[in-house]
Design an enzyme around this catalytic site. Structure first.
Site, PDB file in Angstrom:
ATOM      1  N   THR A  81      44.498  36.517  33.091  1.00  0.00           N
ATOM      2  CA  THR A  81      44.068  35.566  32.720  1.00  0.00           C
ATOM      3  C   THR A  81      43.002  34.796  32.745  1.00  0.00           C
ATOM      4  O   THR A  81      42.703  34.690  34.351  1.00  0.00           O
ATOM      5  CB  THR A  81      45.226  34.462  32.488  1.00  0.00           C
ATOM      6  OG1 THR A  81      45.879  34.369  34.010  1.00  0.00           O
ATOM      7  CG2 THR A  81      46.879  35.040  32.369  1.00  0.00           C
ATOM      8  N   ASN A  83      42.107  31.306  33.395  1.00  0.00           N
ATOM      9  CA  ASN A  83      42.574  29.926  33.466  1.00  0.00           C
ATOM     10  C   ASN A  83      40.949  28.763  32.579  1.00  0.00           C
ATOM     11  O   ASN A  83      39.896  28.836  33.008  1.00  0.00           O
ATOM     12  CB  ASN A  83      42.333  29.214  34.609  1.00  0.00           C
ATOM     13  CG  ASN A  83      44.340  29.646  35.246  1.00  0.00           C
ATOM     14  OD1 ASN A  83      44.090  30.769  35.047  1.00  0.00           O
ATOM     15  ND2 ASN A  83      44.408  28.758  35.189  1.00  0.00           N
ATOM     16  N   GLU A 159      45.874  29.044  30.221  1.00  0.00           N
ATOM     17  CA  GLU A 159      45.173  30.407  30.126  1.00  0.00           C
ATOM     18  C   GLU A 159      45.240  31.177  29.270  1.00  0.00           C
ATOM     19  O   GLU A 159      46.051  30.975  28.243  1.00  0.00           O
ATOM     20  CB  GLU A 159      46.312  30.750  31.290  1.00  0.00           C
ATOM     21  CG  GLU A 159      46.764  29.992  32.589  1.00  0.00           C
ATOM     22  CD  GLU A 159      47.577  30.911  33.342  1.00  0.00           C
ATOM     23  OE1 GLU A 159      47.578  32.114  33.806  1.00  0.00           O
ATOM     24  OE2 GLU A 159      48.869  30.299  33.431  1.00  0.00           O
TER      25      GLU A 159
END
Length: 224
Positions: A81, A83, A159
Site C-alpha cells: 500500500t 500511505n 492507505e
C-alpha cells in the site's frame, strides 16, 4: 450482472467509527458474495450498494505525496500500500474501504534519500524514478481509511493499494487518485489469513464496479 465470490472468511465483525473506534460484536463466517441489481451481498458482512454512477461526496479527486507507513502491507500481507496524508476531504469520510482510480507521478528532480519508517527501519525514497513507462499508467485502486483494528493502530491512516504489480517502490512520488465509492466499514479479523482474503475480496469487488462504464470513464480525469 452477477459476480460470485466463494471466499470463506472468519471476521470479528466490528464497525469502526470516529466516535467508537473499537466496538466488537459478532464473529460470523463470510462465504459468498454476489453483485446483482446494485447490491453486493455477502453473508454477515455489511452490504455494498452500487449506484448507477458515483454519488456525493464522490468523486473526490486529489494528489498527494506518498509517505512512509508501517511496511506491513507488502512484507506481512503481500498487498503493498501507498500511505498518504489524510486530507480534509478524506478525513470527513466514514472510515472503511473505498475504490477508484490512481496514477503515480515520479519526481525526476529529486535524488534518492533515506528515511526512517515508523517501525525504525530505514527505507529509500526514490520518488518513483525507478518505475518504467507501463507502471505509470492509470490503475484501479482500493483505499483504506481508519485505524486498522487488526493491528490496533493508534493513529488514523489512509492507505492506497494500487491494483498492479510494481517492480520497485515509489516512496516520495506523487499519487493522483479519484475516489468513486464505498465498499464497507472497517472490520477486525480472527487471523492474518482472513484479513488477506477479505482484502482480496475488496479488490475483486472494486474491479467489478470499476468495469461499469459510468465508473470507468473517470479514468480520463487522470490522463495527462
Amino acid at each position: 450482472m452477477i459476480a460470485n465470490f466463494d471466499d470463506e472468511i472468519n471476521v470479528k465483525y466490528e464497525e469502526i467509527t470516529d466516535k467508537n473506534p473499537l466496538n466488537p460484536t459478532l464473529n460470523p463466517t463470510l462465504n459468498q458474495a454476489s453483485i446483482d441489481k446494485g447490491h453486493i451481498k455477502i453473508r454477515n458482512r455489511p452490504e455494498t450498494i452500487i449506484h448507477d454512477k458515483p454519488q456525493p461526496p464522490f468523486p473526490i479527486h486529489e494528489k498527494s505525496s506518498i509517505i512512509s507507513g508501517f511496511g506491513r502491507g507488502s512484507s506481512e500481507l503481500g498487498i503493498p500500500t501507498a500511505n498518504i496524508p489524510i486530507q480534509d476531504e478524506l478525513n470527513n469520510l466514514q472510515t472503511g474501504i473505498f475504490y477508484g482510480w490512481s496514477k503515480i507521478h515520479p519526481n525526476p528532480n529529486l535524488k534518492d534519500s533515506t528515511e526512517k519508517r515508523i517501525d525504525g527501519n530505514e527505507i529509500i525514497f526514490n520518488h518513483g524514478n525507478k518505475l518504467i513507462a507501463k507502471e505509470l499508467c492509470i490503475f484501479p485502486m482500493v483505499m483504506s481509511i481508519g485505524w486498522n483494528p487488526f493491528y490496533d493502530n493508534k493513529q488514523k491512516a489512509a492507505e492506497i493499494h494500487i491494483i498492479n504489480k510494481f517492480n520497485d517502490n515509489f516512496y516520495g512520488a506523487k499519487i493522483e487518485y479519484i475516489v468513486l465509492g464505498y465498499i464497507r466499514p472497517e472490520l477486525n479479523y480472527t487471523t492474518k489469513e482472513a484479513l488477506i482474503k477479505d482484502i482480496n475480496l475488496d479488490i475483486k469487488i472494486a474491479k467489478e464496479i470499476l468495469s461499469k462504464p459510468e465508473y470507468e470513464k473517470y479514468k480520463d480525469e487522470l490522463k495527462d
